[in-house]
Design a protein around this motif. Sequence first.
Motif, PDB file in Angstrom:
ATOM      1  N   VAL A  67      16.905  50.218  41.094  1.00  0.00           N
ATOM      2  CA  VAL A  67      18.213  49.721  41.508  1.00  0.00           C
ATOM      3  C   VAL A  67      18.653  48.589  40.584  1.00  0.00           C
ATOM      4  O   VAL A  67      17.869  47.676  40.300  1.00  0.00           O
ATOM      5  CB  VAL A  67      18.135  49.197  42.965  1.00  0.00           C
ATOM      6  N   VAL A  68      19.895  48.634  40.136  1.00  0.00           N
ATOM      7  CA  VAL A  68      20.447  47.539  39.334  1.00  0.00           C
ATOM      8  C   VAL A  68      20.722  46.369  40.265  1.00  0.00           C
ATOM      9  O   VAL A  68      21.428  46.508  41.263  1.00  0.00           O
ATOM     10  CB  VAL A  68      21.741  47.981  38.610  1.00  0.00           C
ATOM     11  N   VAL A  69      20.137  45.206  39.937  1.00  0.00           N
ATOM     12  CA  VAL A  69      20.281  44.032  40.801  1.00  0.00           C
ATOM     13  C   VAL A  69      21.127  42.926  40.167  1.00  0.00           C
ATOM     14  O   VAL A  69      21.527  41.993  40.852  1.00  0.00           O
ATOM     15  CB  VAL A  69      18.914  43.469  41.238  1.00  0.00           C
ATOM     16  N   ALA A  94      15.495  46.706  39.355  1.00  0.00           N
ATOM     17  CA  ALA A  94      14.242  46.540  40.107  1.00  0.00           C
ATOM     18  C   ALA A  94      13.705  47.905  40.512  1.00  0.00           C
ATOM     19  O   ALA A  94      14.453  48.764  40.988  1.00  0.00           O
ATOM     20  CB  ALA A  94      14.474  45.682  41.340  1.00  0.00           C
ATOM     21  N   ASP A  95      12.412  48.070  40.353  1.00  0.00           N
ATOM     22  CA  ASP A  95      11.754  49.322  40.741  1.00  0.00           C
ATOM     23  C   ASP A  95      11.401  49.244  42.229  1.00  0.00           C
ATOM     24  O   ASP A  95      10.259  48.997  42.601  1.00  0.00           O
ATOM     25  CB  ASP A  95      10.514  49.547  39.890  1.00  0.00           C
ATOM     26  N   VAL A  96      12.392  49.468  43.069  1.00  0.00           N
ATOM     27  CA  VAL A  96      12.234  49.341  44.516  1.00  0.00           C
ATOM     28  C   VAL A  96      11.309  50.424  45.064  1.00  0.00           C
ATOM     29  O   VAL A  96      10.506  50.172  45.967  1.00  0.00           O
ATOM     30  CB  VAL A  96      13.621  49.386  45.209  1.00  0.00           C
ATOM     31  N   ALA A  97      11.380  51.605  44.507  1.00  0.00           N
ATOM     32  CA  ALA A  97      10.568  52.717  45.011  1.00  0.00           C
ATOM     33  C   ALA A  97       9.072  52.466  44.869  1.00  0.00           C
ATOM     34  O   ALA A  97       8.284  52.923  45.685  1.00  0.00           O
ATOM     35  CB  ALA A  97      10.952  54.009  44.300  1.00  0.00           C
ATOM     36  N   LEU A 113      10.524  44.151  37.534  1.00  0.00           N
ATOM     37  CA  LEU A 113      11.912  44.012  37.100  1.00  0.00           C
ATOM     38  C   LEU A 113      11.993  44.487  35.660  1.00  0.00           C
ATOM     39  O   LEU A 113      11.106  44.206  34.852  1.00  0.00           O
ATOM     40  CB  LEU A 113      12.382  42.562  37.189  1.00  0.00           C
ATOM     41  N   TYR A 114      13.047  45.206  35.343  1.00  0.00           N
ATOM     42  CA  TYR A 114      13.280  45.684  33.990  1.00  0.00           C
ATOM     43  C   TYR A 114      14.529  45.012  33.456  1.00  0.00           C
ATOM     44  O   TYR A 114      15.598  45.074  34.076  1.00  0.00           O
ATOM     45  CB  TYR A 114      13.441  47.207  33.965  1.00  0.00           C
ATOM     46  N   GLU A 161      19.713  33.428  45.946  1.00  0.00           N
ATOM     47  CA  GLU A 161      20.838  33.312  46.871  1.00  0.00           C
ATOM     48  C   GLU A 161      20.611  34.244  48.057  1.00  0.00           C
ATOM     49  O   GLU A 161      19.944  35.272  47.937  1.00  0.00           O
ATOM     50  CB  GLU A 161      22.147  33.680  46.168  1.00  0.00           C
ATOM     51  N   GLU A 162      21.193  33.906  49.174  1.00  0.00           N
ATOM     52  CA  GLU A 162      21.018  34.714  50.386  1.00  0.00           C
ATOM     53  C   GLU A 162      21.540  36.139  50.211  1.00  0.00           C
ATOM     54  O   GLU A 162      21.000  37.091  50.765  1.00  0.00           O
ATOM     55  CB  GLU A 162      21.757  34.030  51.545  1.00  0.00           C
ATOM     56  N   ASP A 163      22.598  36.292  49.404  1.00  0.00           N
ATOM     57  CA  ASP A 163      23.191  37.612  49.192  1.00  0.00           C
ATOM     58  C   ASP A 163      22.734  38.260  47.877  1.00  0.00           C
ATOM     59  O   ASP A 163      23.363  39.196  47.402  1.00  0.00           O
ATOM     60  CB  ASP A 163      24.712  37.516  49.238  1.00  0.00           C
ATOM     61  N   ASP A 164      21.636  37.765  47.303  1.00  0.00           N
ATOM     62  CA  ASP A 164      21.117  38.298  46.052  1.00  0.00           C
ATOM     63  C   ASP A 164      20.754  39.777  46.226  1.00  0.00           C
ATOM     64  O   ASP A 164      20.108  40.159  47.204  1.00  0.00           O
ATOM     65  CB  ASP A 164      19.886  37.497  45.616  1.00  0.00           C
ATOM     66  N   LEU A 165      21.164  40.594  45.277  1.00  0.00           N
ATOM     67  CA  LEU A 165      20.902  42.035  45.368  1.00  0.00           C
ATOM     68  C   LEU A 165      19.416  42.369  45.315  1.00  0.00           C
ATOM     69  O   LEU A 165      18.981  43.363  45.898  1.00  0.00           O
ATOM     70  CB  LEU A 165      21.650  42.770  44.251  1.00  0.00           C
ATOM     71  N   LEU A 166      18.611  41.538  44.634  1.00  0.00           N
ATOM     72  CA  LEU A 166      17.167  41.771  44.605  1.00  0.00           C
ATOM     73  C   LEU A 166      16.574  41.616  45.993  1.00  0.00           C
ATOM     74  O   LEU A 166      15.793  42.460  46.448  1.00  0.00           O
ATOM     75  CB  LEU A 166      16.495  40.807  43.618  1.00  0.00           C
ATOM     76  N   LEU A 167      16.974  40.567  46.705  1.00  0.00           N
ATOM     77  CA  LEU A 167      16.495  40.364  48.083  1.00  0.00           C
ATOM     78  C   LEU A 167      16.943  41.512  48.977  1.00  0.00           C
ATOM     79  O   LEU A 167      16.155  42.047  49.758  1.00  0.00           O
ATOM     80  CB  LEU A 167      17.034  39.048  48.654  1.00  0.00           C
ATOM     81  N   LYS A 168      18.206  41.889  48.853  1.00  0.00           N
ATOM     82  CA  LYS A 168      18.722  42.971  49.710  1.00  0.00           C
ATOM     83  C   LYS A 168      18.004  44.282  49.425  1.00  0.00           C
ATOM     84  O   LYS A 168      17.614  44.994  50.347  1.00  0.00           O
ATOM     85  CB  LYS A 168      20.230  43.136  49.492  1.00  0.00           C
ATOM     86  N   ALA A 169      17.823  44.600  48.154  1.00  0.00           N
ATOM     87  CA  ALA A 169      17.198  45.873  47.795  1.00  0.00           C
ATOM     88  C   ALA A 169      15.736  45.921  48.231  1.00  0.00           C
ATOM     89  O   ALA A 169      15.264  46.946  48.730  1.00  0.00           O
ATOM     90  CB  ALA A 169      17.309  46.102  46.303  1.00  0.00           C
ATOM     91  N   LEU A 170      15.016  44.820  48.019  1.00  0.00           N
ATOM     92  CA  LEU A 170      13.583  44.819  48.338  1.00  0.00           C
ATOM     93  C   LEU A 170      13.290  44.616  49.807  1.00  0.00           C
ATOM     94  O   LEU A 170      12.529  45.371  50.393  1.00  0.00           O
ATOM     95  CB  LEU A 170      12.886  43.697  47.560  1.00  0.00           C
TER      96      LEU A 170
END
Length: 175
Positions: A67-69, A94-97, A113-114, A161-170
């Motif tokens: 996922v692009v974060v 991020a390699d969420v899978a 992370l890539y 940040e609370e709305d960071d895409l890395l946090l949301k995705a993971l």
Amino acid sequence: MFWELIATVFAGIGGAGIALLLRKLTKQTAPKWLVPVFAGTAMLGFQIQGEYDWYDHQTSLLPKGIVVVKTVQEEAPWRPWSYAFPQTMRFIAADVANSAKNKLDPNLVLVDLYFFERRSMAKRVPQIVDCIQGARADFTQSFSASPDPTIPSAPTWYPLEEDDLLLKALCDAQT
């Protein structure tokens, strides 16, 4: 990059060919300077199109589960059109899978992370993300989840940040 150079040269040859065809159709009344103008415009247009398509092309090649974060758009004086239409020149995925929860502390998630950048090789950086604290740290062989800074192997945690895409995705994927 070599093939991009070859394609740019061929775009210039094609542009010059169109101008030569125009001169032939107008019985050589079209000005001669059209040939280098068409060639240069074709090469510049090809390069601009390649710059703007790079991000979409790279993300289309990412496997499922990555996922692009974060994306970074840039403007530059040598690319004046980028002020009107900024270009995405770098992004983080991020390699969420293939992320994994820590068995001792399920709030900690190990993820790769890539880092992608135009005209550069992708870089892989393993990270630990704390879903409760909303922070990340570099993963090393001597990693210790202890927040005590007196321990030599204690990591440096970087708040997210609370709305960071890395946090949301993971963290949403792990629950």
